[in-house]
Design a protein around this motif. Structure first.
Motif, short mmCIF file in Angstrom:
data_model
loop_
_atom_site.label_atom_id
_atom_site.label_comp_id
_atom_site.label_asym_id
_atom_site.label_seq_id
_atom_site.Cartn_x
_atom_site.Cartn_y
_atom_site.Cartn_z
N ILE A 236 1.01 -1.66 0.55
CA ILE A 236 0.09 0.40 0.29
C ILE A 236 0.64 1.35 0.04
CG2 ILE A 236 -2.02 1.84 0.87
CD1 ILE A 236 -2.47 -1.37 2.28
N GLY A 237 2.56 1.48 1.18
CA GLY A 237 2.95 2.45 0.66
C GLY A 237 3.88 2.55 -0.52
N LYS A 238 3.90 1.16 -1.24
CA LYS A 238 4.98 1.38 -2.82
C LYS A 238 3.86 1.69 -3.51
CE LYS A 238 8.00 1.54 -5.22
NZ LYS A 238 9.27 2.03 -5.20
N LEU A 239 2.55 0.97 -3.47
CA LEU A 239 1.72 1.54 -5.03
C LEU A 239 0.86 2.50 -5.06
CD1 LEU A 239 0.72 -2.10 -5.46
CD2 LEU A 239 2.30 -0.61 -6.40
N LEU A 240 0.70 3.23 -3.26
CA LEU A 240 -0.92 3.86 -3.03
C LEU A 240 -0.26 5.03 -2.61
CD1 LEU A 240 -3.68 1.88 -1.35
CD2 LEU A 240 -3.36 1.87 -3.90
N ALA A 241 -0.39 5.91 -1.18
CA ALA A 241 -0.07 7.30 -0.77
C ALA A 241 0.14 6.83 0.40
CB ALA A 241 -0.37 8.23 -1.13
N SER A 242 0.82 7.64 1.55
CA SER A 242 1.08 7.67 3.07
C SER A 242 -0.75 8.12 3.29
CB SER A 242 2.23 9.04 2.98
OG SER A 242 1.45 10.06 2.60
N GLN A 243 -1.13 8.47 2.70
CA GLN A 243 -2.68 9.04 3.81
C GLN A 243 -3.36 8.07 3.38
OE1 GLN A 243 -4.55 12.12 1.13
NE2 GLN A 243 -6.58 11.49 2.64
#
Length: 483
Positions: A236-243
């Motif tokens: 999730i942190g890599k593919l999406l965003a920190s939010q």
């Protein structure tokens, strides 16, 4: 009441106290921090925790599990001293690697330069963790959970209070980082005081082989477990965003983190007991089914509350900034309820002296789970990740049932298994239906509806198990007189 039952009841009593005090306080701390901070900040700490937590798993190298599982007559003084010095040297090496290699690697992977500074701070607990493990192993073997509960509660209350002071003082993300590691360091002098054990300059090769021959399997299992439980954070942190990761992390804090804590304290009691009873399949079966049932009884009403009333709870208490956490929260709550059906099987397998089997099972689950998770995140984001976890928990229940009946000398039929957990499921369904009617059709305020949910759950459970609770309470009163 036989001695084994006394030890279990006493252990569960003190672990229950530990859970109520510690988890309630930790939960409040997390809620206050969520109110003060933002999803992006939770997400960055989540990124750091993925890497630092993996190193933390390697820190143990099976020390605690090996010392606890080993029978008293085969355990010598040099086992503890050898484990201490080996663990200490290993942790220092890991911390150096974490600071100068893992931190920059994580910063590059996520493109978040702050991780270079954040990860070494979060990883400070690596240095004290192996020291605490030796003391915890000694107290666990004695089944002295009263002292362990005191240490855990005191250290977490102090650490949580200090992190709140930091948060209100404007330290932001660093207050979260401090809250992640401070309790480990604070606990260290308390453990030394509790056990009165002082390390000596003793190191034995034969003791090393005894301890770490067993520990290599538990470490391997721990690594696989960690990857399974945290690869969602990584992707999730890599593919999406920190939010997005922050919203997902918050849903996990409210659900699976609580479940993990509950399982940890109960398994602390049952693991040494499974080791003592490893040659008695009938006793193992009885204890296992009882643990699954009682764990589920305590966890289910909380998860049902999140499924039924998660949306008004999140929005009204924490604000619209956490709206994206609502759907994952509901799905993860259901996954926790499913997972409670197998919450003690790893402790059982390890307590029976079968860490190799435990490792193989975890590898098999990883092969199935990881591709499903990657596909789900790619197409459906954090909601897809939550559904992938739910699928994984269902598969874990099926695999556990197969393991008991085909790979272990414990025969638990599907009828016996589901009969043992029917009560919490009935209570959960009744509470969900009643609360949904009040909230959706009569538009009763969610706090009032939540109260109705818990009352209806308790009444349902009491109608089914009231006589058993009375008998258990009578035994507990008798136990207090005997202790």
């Amino acid at each position: 009441m036989d001695n084994a039952k006394k030890l279990v009841v006493n252990g569960i009593l003190w672990n229950a106290i530990q859970l109520i005090v510690n988890q309630s306080f930790t939960f409040v701390i997390r809620l206050v921090l969520a109110k003060l901070l933002f999803p992006e900040q939770f997400g960055i700490v989540g990124m750091a925790t993925v890497f630092s937590g993996f190193v933390q798993v390697l820190t143990d190298i099976g020390i605690g599990a090996a010392l606890i599982q080993k029978k008293d007559e085969n355990l010598r003084e040099e086992h503890f001293h050898t484990a201490f010095w080996t663990g200490l040297g290993w942790s220092v090496l890991l911390y150096v690697l974490t600071s100068f290699l893992v931190g920059p690697l994580a910063a590059s992977f996520y493109n978040q330069p702050i991780l270079t500074k954040l990860i070494p701070v979060i990883s400070l607990g690596i240095l004290s963790s192996p020291v605490n493990l030796i003391h915890k192993a000694q107290l666990t073997k004695r089944m002295d959970f009263k002292k362990m509960a005191f240490i855990d509660n005191v250290s977490n209350i102090i650490a949580g209070s200090l992190s709140l002071i930091l948060a209100f003082s404007g330290f932001g993300i660093w207050s979260l980082a401090f809250n992640s590691v401070a309790s480990i360091a604070i606990a260290m002098p308390l453990y030394f005081s509790a056990t009165k054990w002082i390390p000596k300059r003793i190191w034995s090769y034969s003791a090393f082989i005894d301890v770490f021959g067993f520990g290599v399997y538990t470490t391997g299992t721990g690594v696989i477990n960690y990857l399974i439980n945290n690869i969602d954070y990584l992707l999730i942190g890599k593919l999406l965003a920190s939010q997005a990761l922050g919203s997902y992390t918050f849903a996990f804090v409210l659900t699976d983190t609580f479940r993990g804590r509950m399982i940890a304290v109960i398994n602390n009691v049952m693991y040494p007991m499974y080791g003592k009873k490893q040659s008695d399949p009938e006793s193992l079966k009885k204890y296992y089914l009882k643990v699954v049932n009682y764990n589920s009884l305590f966890i289910y009403p909380i998860m049902v509350f999140f499924v039924a009333l998660g949306s008004p709870f999140i929005v009204n208490i924490f604000g619209d900034k956490w709206q994206d956490s609502v759907i994952p929260l509901k799905i993860l709550s259901i996954s926790v309820m499913v997972h409670m059906l197998v919450n003690s099987n790893t402790a059982l397998i390890r307590g029976m002296g079968r860490p190799g089997l435990e490792l193989k099972l975890q590898l098999f689950k990883a092969v199935i789970y990881i591709p499903i998770l990657m596909t789900s995140i790619y197409y459906y984001g954090i909601v897809g990740a939550a559904y992938a976890i739910l699928i994984n928990k269902v598969f874990a229940v099926i695999l556990a049932q197969y393991t008991f009946n085909n790979l272990l000398n414990i025969k638990i039929s599907a009828l016996e298994f589901f009969s043992a957990v029917k009560t919490p499921w009935i209570g959960a369904i009744v509470a969900f239906v009643i609360s949904s009617i009040f909230h959706e059709y009569f538009h009763v305020h969610y706090i009032v509806t939540g109260t109705i949910l818990f009352v209806s759950y308790v009444l349902t459970i009491w109608l089914i198990m009231g006589k058993e609770f009375k008998a258990q309470f009578a035994e507990l009163k008798f136990l207090k007189k005997k202790l």
